[in-house]
Design a protein around this motif. Structure first.
Motif, PDB file in Angstrom:
ATOM      1  N   HIS A   1       0.839  -1.125   0.189  1.00 40.94           N
ATOM      2  CA  HIS A   1       0.073   0.098  -0.239  1.00 40.94           C
ATOM      3  C   HIS A   1       1.156   0.701   0.100  1.00 40.94           C
ATOM      4  O   HIS A   1       1.741   1.218   0.897  1.00 40.94           O
ATOM      5  N   GLY A   2       0.340   1.978  -0.747  1.00 42.35           N
ATOM      6  CA  GLY A   2       0.786   3.378  -0.292  1.00 42.35           C
ATOM      7  C   GLY A   2       1.912   4.216  -2.320  1.00 42.35           C
ATOM      8  O   GLY A   2       1.991   2.430  -2.971  1.00 42.35           O
ATOM      9  N   PRO A   3       2.435   4.596  -1.907  1.00 42.35           N
ATOM     10  CA  PRO A   3       3.621   5.431  -3.526  1.00 42.35           C
ATOM     11  C   PRO A   3       4.247   4.263  -3.030  1.00 42.35           C
ATOM     12  O   PRO A   3       5.267   3.677  -2.568  1.00 42.35           O
ATOM     13  N   GLN A   4       5.329   4.291  -4.243  1.00 40.69           N
ATOM     14  CA  GLN A   4       6.816   3.507  -4.493  1.00 40.69           C
ATOM     15  C   GLN A   4       7.309   4.270  -5.318  1.00 40.69           C
ATOM     16  O   GLN A   4       6.985   4.979  -6.529  1.00 40.69           O
ATOM     17  N   ARG A   5       8.587   3.821  -4.768  1.00 42.38           N
ATOM     18  CA  ARG A   5       9.604   5.211  -5.595  1.00 42.38           C
ATOM     19  C   ARG A   5      10.717   3.384  -5.354  1.00 42.38           C
ATOM     20  O   ARG A   5      11.542   3.290  -5.334  1.00 42.38           O
ATOM     21  N   ILE A   6      11.306   3.570  -6.972  1.00 37.49           N
ATOM     22  CA  ILE A   6      12.127   2.590  -7.563  1.00 37.49           C
ATOM     23  C   ILE A   6      13.478   3.604  -7.708  1.00 37.49           C
ATOM     24  O   ILE A   6      13.523   4.289  -7.102  1.00 37.49           O
ATOM     25  N   THR A   7      14.087   2.519  -6.628  1.00 37.99           N
ATOM     26  CA  THR A   7      15.909   2.836  -5.905  1.00 37.99           C
ATOM     27  C   THR A   7      16.144   2.013  -6.127  1.00 37.99           C
ATOM     28  O   THR A   7      16.163   0.879  -6.641  1.00 37.99           O
ATOM     29  N   PRO A   8      17.209   1.916  -6.820  1.00 42.98           N
ATOM     30  CA  PRO A   8      19.325   1.024  -6.655  1.00 42.98           C
ATOM     31  C   PRO A   8      19.013   0.571  -4.990  1.00 42.98           C
ATOM     32  O   PRO A   8      18.582   0.957  -4.616  1.00 42.98           O
ATOM     33  N   ILE A   9      19.001  -1.353  -5.950  1.00 38.84           N
ATOM     34  CA  ILE A   9      18.745  -1.930  -4.907  1.00 38.84           C
ATOM     35  C   ILE A   9      20.154  -1.605  -3.523  1.00 38.84           C
ATOM     36  O   ILE A   9      19.410  -1.835  -2.411  1.00 38.84           O
ATOM     37  N   ASP A  10      20.939  -1.327  -3.164  1.00 37.59           N
ATOM     38  CA  ASP A  10      22.274  -0.669  -2.632  1.00 37.59           C
ATOM     39  C   ASP A  10      21.821   0.475  -1.689  1.00 37.59           C
ATOM     40  O   ASP A  10      21.990   0.561  -0.678  1.00 37.59           O
ATOM     41  N   GLU A  11      20.875   0.920  -2.859  1.00 39.29           N
ATOM     42  CA  GLU A  11      20.788   2.434  -1.709  1.00 39.29           C
ATOM     43  C   GLU A  11      19.304   2.238  -0.615  1.00 39.29           C
ATOM     44  O   GLU A  11      18.244   2.997   0.209  1.00 39.29           O
ATOM     45  N   LEU A  12      18.164   1.432  -1.034  1.00 41.16           N
ATOM     46  CA  LEU A  12      17.355   0.596  -0.337  1.00 41.16           C
ATOM     47  C   LEU A  12      17.540   0.842   0.770  1.00 41.16           C
ATOM     48  O   LEU A  12      16.706   1.091   2.030  1.00 41.16           O
ATOM     49  N   THR A  13      18.800   0.118   1.484  1.00 43.39           N
ATOM     50  CA  THR A  13      18.711   0.644   2.883  1.00 43.39           C
ATOM     51  C   THR A  13      19.960   1.070   4.048  1.00 43.39           C
ATOM     52  O   THR A  13      20.094  -0.047   4.806  1.00 43.39           O
ATOM     53  N   ALA A  14      20.129   2.564   3.214  1.00 46.53           N
ATOM     54  CA  ALA A  14      21.175   3.334   3.385  1.00 46.53           C
ATOM     55  C   ALA A  14      20.871   4.102   4.797  1.00 46.53           C
ATOM     56  O   ALA A  14      21.796   4.620   5.636  1.00 46.53           O
ATOM     57  N   HIS A  15      19.819   3.885   4.761  1.00 43.45           N
ATOM     58  CA  HIS A  15      19.056   4.414   6.360  1.00 43.45           C
ATOM     59  C   HIS A  15      18.491   3.515   7.215  1.00 43.45           C
ATOM     60  O   HIS A  15      17.557   2.162   6.134  1.00 43.45           O
TER      61      HIS A  15
END
Length: 265
Positions: free
Chosen positions: A130-144
């Motif tokens: 649910h909610g908006p999805q923003r495509i993000t490089p895999i190595d940045e998904l868990t940067a925080h």
């Protein structure tokens, strides 16, 4: 359990308990039974693996305007009246993501951004995430740090996913495999619906013996064990039904409505 047991805290799973996944609806009978429990003075808490954005429409549909909701398997506590999170637990999901990539080749990932949406490695079905999805490089998904990480093992089924991860130890987290989708939901270590409900129960000053919970999935084990009376839906996996104090009717049979109407007769 006393025949006159009437709980002061009622914790309810959403998908497969309140809402029928086959029809994507909450029946009128279940809505009326929930309202009856609330009108009787019970503190009603939705306890779900859903993110806050996926829980808010259910709160609206049930007409809930006060109390709390526990989202993302206990990582996010929401004040229902204000419709906003009041506490968020997060963790470093980077090592978990790397481990899941090894065990689940081809999986796609979503990292929750509370109240905003999800960072995703590839598009998810919007009816499920649910909610908006923003495509993000895999190595940045868990940067925080994140409160919830989801891995979807596309073109596989939940049973195969559960078998693949059986015995796998992932670092500093708690995982659950979805009952209906090939999803792994990962939250901070030690967190579960049951643990979050116990903390909330203590803060609200409600007696441990006056708690009730209903659920149907693998993320409901701790919650049903926590409750003074924990019931499994009729379609729940056999091991969850064996753990519960009782098994009620299926979601299609309005099993929850029957149970709530019995408790709050």
């Amino acid at each position: 359990m006393s025949v006159d047991f009437k709980p002061d805290l009622v914790a309810l799973d959403i998908d497969g308990t309140l809402l029928d996944p086959d029809t994507d609806t909450i029946s009128d009978a279940v809505k009326a039974a929930v309202r009856r429990a609330v009108d009787s003075g019970a503190q009603l808490v939705l306890a779900t693996g859903r993110a806050f954005l996926g829980t808010a429409p259910v709160l609206d549909e049930l007409g809930l305007t006060s109390g709390f909701a526990l989202c993302s398997n206990g990582s996010v506590l929401v004040d229902v009246a204000r419709r906003e999170p009041v506490s968020v637990a997060s963790f470093d999901a980077a090592p978990v993501l790397r481990a899941l990539q090894e065990h689940l080749p081809g999986a796609i990932f979503a990292a929750e951004d509370v109240g905003v949406g999800n960072l995703v490695s590839a598009p998810f079905d919007p009816d499920k995430l649910h909610g908006p999805q923003r495509i993000t490089p895999i190595d940045e998904l868990t940067a925080h740090p994140v409160p919830r990480l989801i891995a979807e093992w596309t073109e596989h089924d939940p049973a195969e996913l559960a078998e693949t991860l059986a015995g796998v130890r992932l670092p500093s987290c708690t995982i659950s495999v979805d009952t209906y989708e090939p999803w792994v939901t990962v939250v901070p270590e030690g967190l579960s619906k049951g643990a979050a409900l116990e903390k909330l129960r203590t803060e609200l000053g409600i007696a441990a013996g006056r708690t009730f919970a209903a659920g149907d999935g693998t993320n409901d084990f701790e919650m049903l064990s926590w409750a003074a009376r924990g019931v499994a839906m009729g379609q729940a996996p056999l091991d969850l039904r064996a753990t519960a104090d009782d098994t009620i009717g299926t979601v299609a049979e309005d099993g929850l409505a029957v149970e709530l109407n019995r408790l709050f007769a």
